[in-house]
Design an enzyme around this catalytic site. Structure first.
Site, PDB file in Angstrom:
ATOM      1  CG  HIS A 253      -1.983   1.048   1.119  1.00  0.00           C
ATOM      2  ND1 HIS A 253      -1.746   2.368   1.427  1.00  0.00           N
ATOM      3  CD2 HIS A 253      -3.265   0.987   0.685  1.00  0.00           C
ATOM      4  CE1 HIS A 253      -2.849   3.063   1.200  1.00  0.00           C
ATOM      5  NE2 HIS A 253      -3.780   2.244   0.740  1.00  0.00           N
TER       6      HIS A 253
ATOM      7  CD  GLU B 115      -5.387   1.725  -3.034  1.00  0.00           C
ATOM      8  OE1 GLU B 115      -6.564   1.859  -2.738  1.00  0.00           O
ATOM      9  OE2 GLU B 115      -4.476   1.652  -2.193  1.00  0.00           O
TER      10      GLU B 115
HETATM   11  P1  13P Z   1      -9.565   6.499  -0.001  1.00  0.00           P
HETATM   12  O1  13P Z   1     -10.725   5.683  -0.467  1.00  0.00           O
HETATM   13  O2  13P Z   1      -9.760   7.162   1.322  1.00  0.00           O
HETATM   14  O3  13P Z   1      -9.078   7.419  -1.062  1.00  0.00           O
HETATM   15  O4  13P Z   1      -8.360   5.445   0.259  1.00  0.00           O
HETATM   16  C1  13P Z   1      -8.076   4.519  -0.723  1.00  0.00           C
HETATM   17  C2  13P Z   1      -7.099   3.557  -0.180  1.00  0.00           C
HETATM   18  O5  13P Z   1      -5.983   3.897   0.172  1.00  0.00           O
HETATM   19  C3  13P Z   1      -7.536   2.163  -0.048  1.00  0.00           C
HETATM   20  O6  13P Z   1      -6.459   1.317   0.213  1.00  0.00           O
END
Ligand code: 13P
Length: 229
Positions: free
Chosen positions: A88, A157
């Site tokens: 992450h 992400e």
């Molecule tokens: P948000 O949905 O708060 O943008 O976070 C996404 C995230 O980091 C999920 O792992």
């Protein structure tokens, strides 16, 4: 579709138990076919039987030992947890985990047959540097990772979209997911400011196999709405 909630450093053990129980009710009553994953805070990990699968946001590549502040396989086994989030951006950027560390974790938990949700994504300066540089940055996050691992799920992400309310355009999400699918045929989730209002349009895109939700997953009713989509 795979609908996952990353609860990050939120919800106490008591809150998490209530959250997961309510989520299980939502999954059962909605009869959704979606696969539902929840990643609670480390001190809120719990054993859960049902359709909702509980995973860990982190663990060290060890069974046990002298690794102050970390947990290992034994602590996950206590709750029958066999799903882990690795890579992450908050662990890469805030906790300074290197690609080498992530590969070590990946290989350790892969050997044990864990479902691994492996995250990739670029910071804003890499996105603004153009597609070639951005893709080179993301490609480096695949180095050392077995992209053919059968229990692999990848989450794209973009760092600048996490917790900011900003998202790439739908066209951008589809384009990058198409590029990333060429690197691995594993299910590919999108994460970064997914909320009730935009989840359906993101999930409808080609090569999007699910979403990884942070802030908008903290309220179980909202997360329930997302997974009913
Ligand atoms: P948000 O949905 O708060 O943008 O976070 C996404 C995230 O980091 C999920 O792992």
């Amino acid at each position: 579709m795979i609908i996952a909630a990353n609860l990050k450093t939120n919800l106490t053990r008591v809150d998490t138990k209530e959250y997961i129980d309510n989520l299980e009710k939502c999954v059962q009553t909605s009869q959704t076919q979606n696969e539902v994953l929840v990643f609670p805070a480390m001190s809120s990990l719990l054993a859960h039987e049902g359709k909702v699968k509980v995973g860990t946001q982190n663990a060290y590549a060890t069974k046990n030992g002298a690794f102050t502040g970390e947990i290992g396989l034994e602590h996950l086994a206590e709750f029958s947890i066999k799903t882990i989030l690795i890579g992450h951006s908050e662990r890469r950027h805030i906790l300074k985990e290197t690609q080498a560390t992530l590969v070590e974790k990946f290989n350790f938990y892969k050997e044990l047959g864990f479902t691994i949700v492996y995250c990739v994504g670029e910071p804003l300066e890499k996105r603004e540097a153009g597609k070639e540089e951005m893709m080179a940055y993301i490609s480096a996050q695949y180095e050392g990772i077995d992209t053919a691992y059968e229990n692999l799920i990848i989450a794209y992400e973009p760092v600048w979209a996490i917790g900011t309310g900003l998202t790439p355009t739908l066209e951008d999400i589809e384009a990058i997911h198409t590029d990333l699918k060429a690197k691995s045929s594993a299910p590919l989730l999108y994460g970064g400011s997914v909320k009730v209002a935009n989840a359906k349009e993101v999930l409808d895109l080609q090569n999007v196999d699910g979403v990884l939700v942070g802030s908008a997953a903290l309220k179980v009713d909202d997360f329930c709405e997302i997974l009913k989509n």
